[in-house]
Design an enzyme around this catalytic site. Structure first.
Site, mmCIF file in Angstrom:
data_model
loop_
_atom_site.group_PDB
_atom_site.id
_atom_site.type_symbol
_atom_site.label_atom_id
_atom_site.label_comp_id
_atom_site.label_asym_id
_atom_site.label_seq_id
_atom_site.Cartn_x
_atom_site.Cartn_y
_atom_site.Cartn_z
ATOM 1 N N ARG A 1 0.826 -1.212 0.000
ATOM 2 C CA ARG A 1 0.000 0.000 0.000
ATOM 3 C C ARG A 1 0.856 1.255 0.000
ATOM 4 O O ARG A 1 0.551 2.247 -0.674
ATOM 5 C CB ARG A 1 -0.927 -0.006 1.219
ATOM 6 C CG ARG A 1 -1.902 1.170 1.293
ATOM 7 C CD ARG A 1 -2.876 0.962 2.441
ATOM 8 N NE ARG A 1 -3.919 1.982 2.462
ATOM 9 C CZ ARG A 1 -3.911 3.046 3.266
ATOM 10 N NH1 ARG A 1 -2.901 3.210 4.128
ATOM 11 N NH2 ARG A 1 -4.899 3.924 3.240
ATOM 12 N N HIS B 1 0.589 4.173 -2.730
ATOM 13 C CA HIS B 1 0.276 5.548 -2.366
ATOM 14 C C HIS B 1 1.419 6.496 -2.708
ATOM 15 O O HIS B 1 1.188 7.708 -2.852
ATOM 16 C CB HIS B 1 -0.073 5.641 -0.881
ATOM 17 C CG HIS B 1 -1.469 5.207 -0.587
ATOM 18 N ND1 HIS B 1 -2.235 5.751 0.423
ATOM 19 C CD2 HIS B 1 -2.262 4.278 -1.188
ATOM 20 C CE1 HIS B 1 -3.438 5.182 0.432
ATOM 21 N NE2 HIS B 1 -3.457 4.270 -0.532
ATOM 22 N N ASP B 2 2.612 5.983 -2.842
ATOM 23 C CA ASP B 2 3.721 6.805 -3.312
ATOM 24 C C ASP B 2 3.580 7.061 -4.812
ATOM 25 O O ASP B 2 3.618 8.205 -5.269
ATOM 26 C CB ASP B 2 5.055 6.117 -3.018
ATOM 27 C CG ASP B 2 6.240 6.906 -3.556
ATOM 28 O OD1 ASP B 2 6.234 8.140 -3.432
ATOM 29 O OD2 ASP B 2 7.176 6.286 -4.106
ATOM 30 N N VAL C 1 1.003 9.665 -6.457
ATOM 31 C CA VAL C 1 1.139 11.097 -6.200
ATOM 32 C C VAL C 1 2.451 11.594 -6.812
ATOM 33 O O VAL C 1 3.534 11.383 -6.268
ATOM 34 C CB VAL C 1 1.107 11.398 -4.687
ATOM 35 C CG1 VAL C 1 1.142 12.913 -4.447
ATOM 36 C CG2 VAL C 1 -0.136 10.796 -4.049
ATOM 37 N N GLY D 1 4.127 10.335 -9.085
ATOM 38 C CA GLY D 1 5.020 9.264 -9.496
ATOM 39 C C GLY D 1 5.749 8.593 -8.352
ATOM 40 O O GLY D 1 5.670 9.006 -7.189
ATOM 41 N N ASP E 1 8.398 8.325 -6.383
ATOM 42 C CA ASP E 1 9.568 9.140 -6.043
ATOM 43 C C ASP E 1 9.841 9.208 -4.548
ATOM 44 O O ASP E 1 10.615 10.050 -4.089
ATOM 45 C CB ASP E 1 9.401 10.559 -6.592
ATOM 46 C CG ASP E 1 8.136 11.251 -6.055
ATOM 47 O OD1 ASP E 1 7.440 10.637 -5.206
ATOM 48 O OD2 ASP E 1 7.859 12.387 -6.463
ATOM 49 N N SER F 1 8.065 10.338 -2.251
ATOM 50 C CA SER F 1 7.579 11.566 -1.609
ATOM 51 C C SER F 1 6.743 11.264 -0.371
ATOM 52 O O SER F 1 6.719 12.062 0.574
ATOM 53 C CB SER F 1 6.762 12.401 -2.603
ATOM 54 O OG SER F 1 5.660 11.670 -3.113
ATOM 55 N N ASN G 1 -4.050 8.762 4.015
ATOM 56 C CA ASN G 1 -2.847 8.210 4.656
ATOM 57 C C ASN G 1 -2.829 8.357 6.174
ATOM 58 O O ASN G 1 -2.224 7.533 6.870
ATOM 59 C CB ASN G 1 -1.590 8.903 4.103
ATOM 60 C CG ASN G 1 -1.294 8.547 2.661
ATOM 61 O OD1 ASN G 1 -1.528 7.421 2.237
ATOM 62 N ND2 ASN G 1 -0.786 9.509 1.897
ATOM 63 N N HIS H 1 -5.764 -6.663 -1.440
ATOM 64 C CA HIS H 1 -6.588 -6.704 -0.232
ATOM 65 C C HIS H 1 -6.882 -8.129 0.210
ATOM 66 O O HIS H 1 -7.642 -8.336 1.157
ATOM 67 C CB HIS H 1 -7.888 -5.935 -0.447
ATOM 68 C CG HIS H 1 -7.716 -4.453 -0.441
ATOM 69 N ND1 HIS H 1 -8.757 -3.565 -0.558
ATOM 70 C CD2 HIS H 1 -6.590 -3.686 -0.334
ATOM 71 C CE1 HIS H 1 -8.296 -2.320 -0.511
ATOM 72 N NE2 HIS H 1 -6.985 -2.370 -0.391
ATOM 73 N N THR H 2 -6.286 -9.082 -0.450
ATOM 74 C CA THR H 2 -6.344 -10.462 0.036
ATOM 75 C C THR H 2 -5.552 -10.611 1.334
ATOM 76 O O THR H 2 -5.692 -11.598 2.059
ATOM 77 C CB THR H 2 -5.807 -11.436 -1.026
ATOM 78 O OG1 THR H 2 -5.977 -12.780 -0.560
ATOM 79 C CG2 THR H 2 -4.330 -11.218 -1.305
ATOM 80 N N THR I 1 -8.561 -16.178 4.608
ATOM 81 C CA THR I 1 -7.100 -16.381 4.654
ATOM 82 C C THR I 1 -6.417 -15.020 4.736
ATOM 83 O O THR I 1 -5.835 -14.548 3.753
ATOM 84 C CB THR I 1 -6.603 -17.159 3.423
ATOM 85 O OG1 THR I 1 -7.052 -16.470 2.228
ATOM 86 C CG2 THR I 1 -7.135 -18.574 3.407
ATOM 87 N N ASP J 1 -3.680 -14.854 -1.940
ATOM 88 C CA ASP J 1 -4.406 -15.806 -2.777
ATOM 89 C C ASP J 1 -5.582 -15.097 -3.443
ATOM 90 O O ASP J 1 -5.680 -13.863 -3.406
ATOM 91 C CB ASP J 1 -4.879 -17.009 -1.945
ATOM 92 C CG ASP J 1 -5.686 -16.610 -0.713
ATOM 93 O OD1 ASP J 1 -6.414 -15.581 -0.798
ATOM 94 O OD2 ASP J 1 -5.610 -17.292 0.311
#
Length: 330
Positions: A70, A74-75, A78, A80, A82, A84, A102, A201-202, A253, A258
């Site tokens: 994640r 999330h990097d 925003v 690219g 980088d 940040s 965040n 999100h598994t 799980t 999976d």
């Protein structure tokens, strides 16, 4: 023949050839900078050092794998990939960590700093935080039995961050299917890429405050027994303590990479609204169904989508810098 006209034509041709050579040269450089062997000469033990550091972190806490995936996502969304998102507040920077998407949920910063510190000991000033974050996402995925892929390298670190851009470019847990598709397409990622990446999100967990409205709304898009089960660890009344209570995104799980996430969606057991909209009578239903039946296809598409995401606007060449500490500009 008019000499001046001939000379003008000659100059135009030479200008065009010069531009062509420059573009060709730039393409070669970009290709070299994005190679997975980028550090083979300058820091040959970089990748093994990162892998060991991430492996230890995930061994201590399986949830960390989801957090690192994640964090990379999330990097990249925003400005690219980088690094940040790793920058702390300063006199000139309002950290992206303060953005709504965040704040109090993005985590794993200390794990990236630990990996960076380990790499700095063997190759000071060589490997960027942006590359470490990209590699960490891959290594964390592998650590929980997910697919592997070749991580392109050569990114450099930004010297600024944007909280406002983060709040604009990062998806909300209440996002509609159209909003998600449009957002991902703005980053040159297809609807299929979006569904595959959502499959992360598994693994991982979400805070009660993010899914309370879904499990108490009594709508037809959620399995009633699932909702009741989730209510046991998410009180109807909001409070700081209740809002922070955690629940696994995949109840079956939660610690293994999976395809159960997609099976859950078909059964109306998506924890977040932005999960369940992927299977809600819309254009992505068929993709969810395909992934639920073909785990290998999901794994392949997830790896491919992670590579594409890692290509979003990287800083290369002399742009940006190589931070010594990931949370601070040099």
């Amino acid at each position: 023949m008019d000499y001046s006209m001939g000379k003008e034509r000659y100059l135009r041709i030479m200008h065009a050839l010069t531009l062509l050579l420059l573009l060709s040269s730039t393409t070669c450089i970009a290709s070299k900078l994005s190679s997975s062997t980028f550090y083979d000469r300058t820091c040959p033990k970089a990748l093994s050092t990162i892998r060991s550091s991430i492996g230890r972190a995930v061994s201590r806490e399986r949830r960390m794998a989801a957090s690192l995936i994640r964090l990379h996502f999330h990097d990249c969304f925003v400005h690219g990939c980088d690094a940040s998102i790793l920058l702390n507040d300063s006199d000139s920077i309002t950290s992206e960590q303060n953005a709504l998407q965040n704040k109090d949920s993005a985590r794993g910063f200390n794990v990236i700093e630990d990996a960076k510190s380990a790499v700095e000991k063997i190759c000071p000033g060589v490997v960027s935080c942006a590359d470490i974050l990209a590699v960490a996402a891959r290594d964390a995925t592998v650590a929980v039995s997910g697919p592997s892929w070749d991580v392109k390298l050569g990114r450099r670190d930004s010297i600024t961050a944007s909280k406002s851009q983060a709040e604009k470019d990062l998806p909300l847990f209440t996002a509609s299917l159209k909003e998600l598709i449009d957002l991902f397409e703005s980053k040159d990622l297809s609807a299929r890429d979006m569904v595959a990446l959502s499959g992360s999100h598994t693994i991982g967990q979400a805070q009660c405050g993010l899914f309370r409205s879904r499990i108490y709304n009594s709508k037809s898009d959620i399995d009633a027994n699932f909702a009741r089960t989730r209510q046991r660890r998410c009180p109807a009344t909001s409070s700081p303590q209740a809002d922070a209570m955690l629940a696994a995104l995949d109840l079956v799980t939660p610690n293994s990479f999976d395809s159960n996430y997609f099976k859950n969606l078909i059964q109306k057991k998506g924890l977040l609204e932005s999960d369940q909209v992927l299977f809600s009578g819309g254009s992505t239903d068929a993709i969810v169904t395909e992934y639920s039946k073909n785990p290998k296809t999901f794994r392949t598409d997830f790896a491919s989508a992670m590579i594409k995401m890692g290509d979003i606007q990287p800083l290369t060449g002399s742009a940006g810098q190589i931070r010594r500490i990931c949370s601070l500009v040099n």
